[in-house]
Scaffold this motif. Sequence first.
Motif, short mmCIF file in Angstrom:
data_model
loop_
_atom_site.label_atom_id
_atom_site.label_comp_id
_atom_site.label_asym_id
_atom_site.label_seq_id
_atom_site.Cartn_x
_atom_site.Cartn_y
_atom_site.Cartn_z
N GLN A 73 0.71 -61.62 72.18
CA GLN A 73 -0.54 -62.22 72.66
C GLN A 73 -0.44 -62.57 74.13
N ALA A 74 0.74 -63.10 74.54
CA ALA A 74 0.93 -63.45 75.95
C ALA A 74 0.97 -62.19 76.81
N PHE A 75 1.68 -61.16 76.31
CA PHE A 75 1.81 -59.91 77.07
C PHE A 75 0.46 -59.23 77.24
N ASP A 76 -0.40 -59.33 76.23
CA ASP A 76 -1.71 -58.70 76.30
C ASP A 76 -2.57 -59.25 77.43
N LYS A 77 -2.24 -60.47 77.88
CA LYS A 77 -3.00 -61.07 78.98
C LYS A 77 -2.46 -60.63 80.34
N MET A 78 -1.30 -59.96 80.32
CA MET A 78 -0.70 -59.49 81.57
C MET A 78 -1.17 -58.07 81.86
N ASN A 79 -1.26 -57.74 83.14
CA ASN A 79 -1.62 -56.38 83.54
C ASN A 79 -0.37 -55.52 83.59
N ALA A 80 0.22 -55.26 82.43
CA ALA A 80 1.52 -54.59 82.39
C ALA A 80 1.54 -53.45 81.38
N ILE A 81 2.38 -52.47 81.67
CA ILE A 81 2.57 -51.30 80.80
C ILE A 81 4.08 -51.08 80.66
N ILE A 82 4.56 -50.97 79.44
CA ILE A 82 5.98 -50.70 79.19
C ILE A 82 6.17 -49.21 78.93
N LEU A 83 7.13 -48.63 79.64
CA LEU A 83 7.44 -47.21 79.49
C LEU A 83 8.85 -47.04 78.96
N ASP A 84 9.10 -45.93 78.27
CA ASP A 84 10.47 -45.64 77.85
C ASP A 84 11.24 -45.00 79.00
N LEU A 85 12.46 -44.60 78.74
CA LEU A 85 13.33 -44.09 79.80
C LEU A 85 12.74 -42.87 80.50
N SER A 86 12.02 -42.04 79.74
CA SER A 86 11.45 -40.81 80.31
C SER A 86 10.07 -41.02 80.93
N GLY A 87 9.53 -42.24 80.81
CA GLY A 87 8.22 -42.52 81.39
C GLY A 87 7.08 -42.45 80.41
N GLU A 88 7.37 -42.24 79.11
CA GLU A 88 6.31 -42.22 78.11
C GLU A 88 5.92 -43.65 77.74
N VAL A 89 4.67 -43.83 77.34
CA VAL A 89 4.15 -45.16 77.06
C VAL A 89 4.75 -45.73 75.77
N ARG A 90 5.25 -46.95 75.88
CA ARG A 90 5.64 -47.71 74.69
C ARG A 90 4.54 -48.69 74.30
#
Length: 410
Positions: free
Chosen positions: A231-248
Amino acid sequence: MKKLNSRDLQLINNCVREIYSLRTLAEFPKWVMLLLEDLIVSEESFCCSFTERVNMMAGTMVNSWTDVATPEYLRDNPALQNYLATGNPHPNKISNFISDREFLNREGLYETLFLHYGMRDQLGFMVSDSRRADGLIASFEEVLCDRLRSLVDGSLRTEDRPLLSAVIADSTTFYQNETLGHLSIGFHRSTRSFTDRDLAILSILLPHLKVAYKNSQQSTKFQLQLKQYSQAFDKMNAIILDLSGEVRYISTAAGNLLSRYFDGEWLNSNRLPESLDSWVKQQLLRAQSDLTPPDLSFQIEQSDRQLNINLLCDFAAEQHLLICTEKSSEFSSAQHLQSIGLSKREAEVLALVAAGKTNPQIAQHLTISVKTVKKHVEHIFSKLNADSRIDAVNKALQKFGGGAAGNEYR
């Protein structure tokens, strides 16, 4: 201990394997009851939790539990009193403590429940939260009985009654405060026919159930924490990627920004927009090659707004992070910057400085030499009376009424 046959041992072995299947506290009581019903034959099973509340989960008996959970019933139950006096959670039958005649003469125990359902014996044990057991056992009867008595005292207004209540619980409301407290599990029969075999099976399973209970507590705690973090992360303007750059994972706030700036190019939240994805993959290759330093800032403009996306690489952790920042794009417009006294080229250079570009990157972008870039920067400093790149950006923002940029720009 009663000698068990090969079939009993096989059933116990199967049960133990199932016991260690991870369950949350909401699932734990009903799940345990179902497992044990395959081992202990009874006409009625039950699960009761004692914390600040008294919760009951059973079959046909649940309809009368509010009436059963009275001080008289609790005082008349010798198995419960033994637990309160000794803290011994091991399986016991009521018939281990009192004779059939004594049982029939106990009004609170027999007439409130057992007579109504034609039951003559109870086999049960406790799976306790050891963190809560210390100090609670000594005061359990006094506190529980006094509060339950007040619940049935008609002279008390509802709002004045204590928080303790006897409720029929389902799997979603059975536990409170990440614990089941003192969890009583048991079985009823219409005859005094529980055997040493039944006691032996439950005695073998009890240590495993205690471990499973602790695992359920940890699982529930981690799931609640994960939900809070999400819930906290959803309020952040952030995107998590894996090692190859694919979206997590893409936060809700970041997804909203991507939808606004990339429009039809961004089809779903499982991947990055094509142009951004291509840029990310290119920067990751450059970061690994050590030949050319990566350009870790991606910009896209829309009307009078600009979206900056910064790439934070962490190859050791095998994940990368994209941080999205939206701001007014008027500063990045060379035409706007010319209005504060800069030449066209100086305006272009300052716009790139504000975007975090280095002198070599600016030179490459404008197809000029690094020496020429340095000269333009010197002229910008002079015209804006600035002594650093950040100061120049701040001075330009102040002329636009935009305030200080702080450390947003490098």
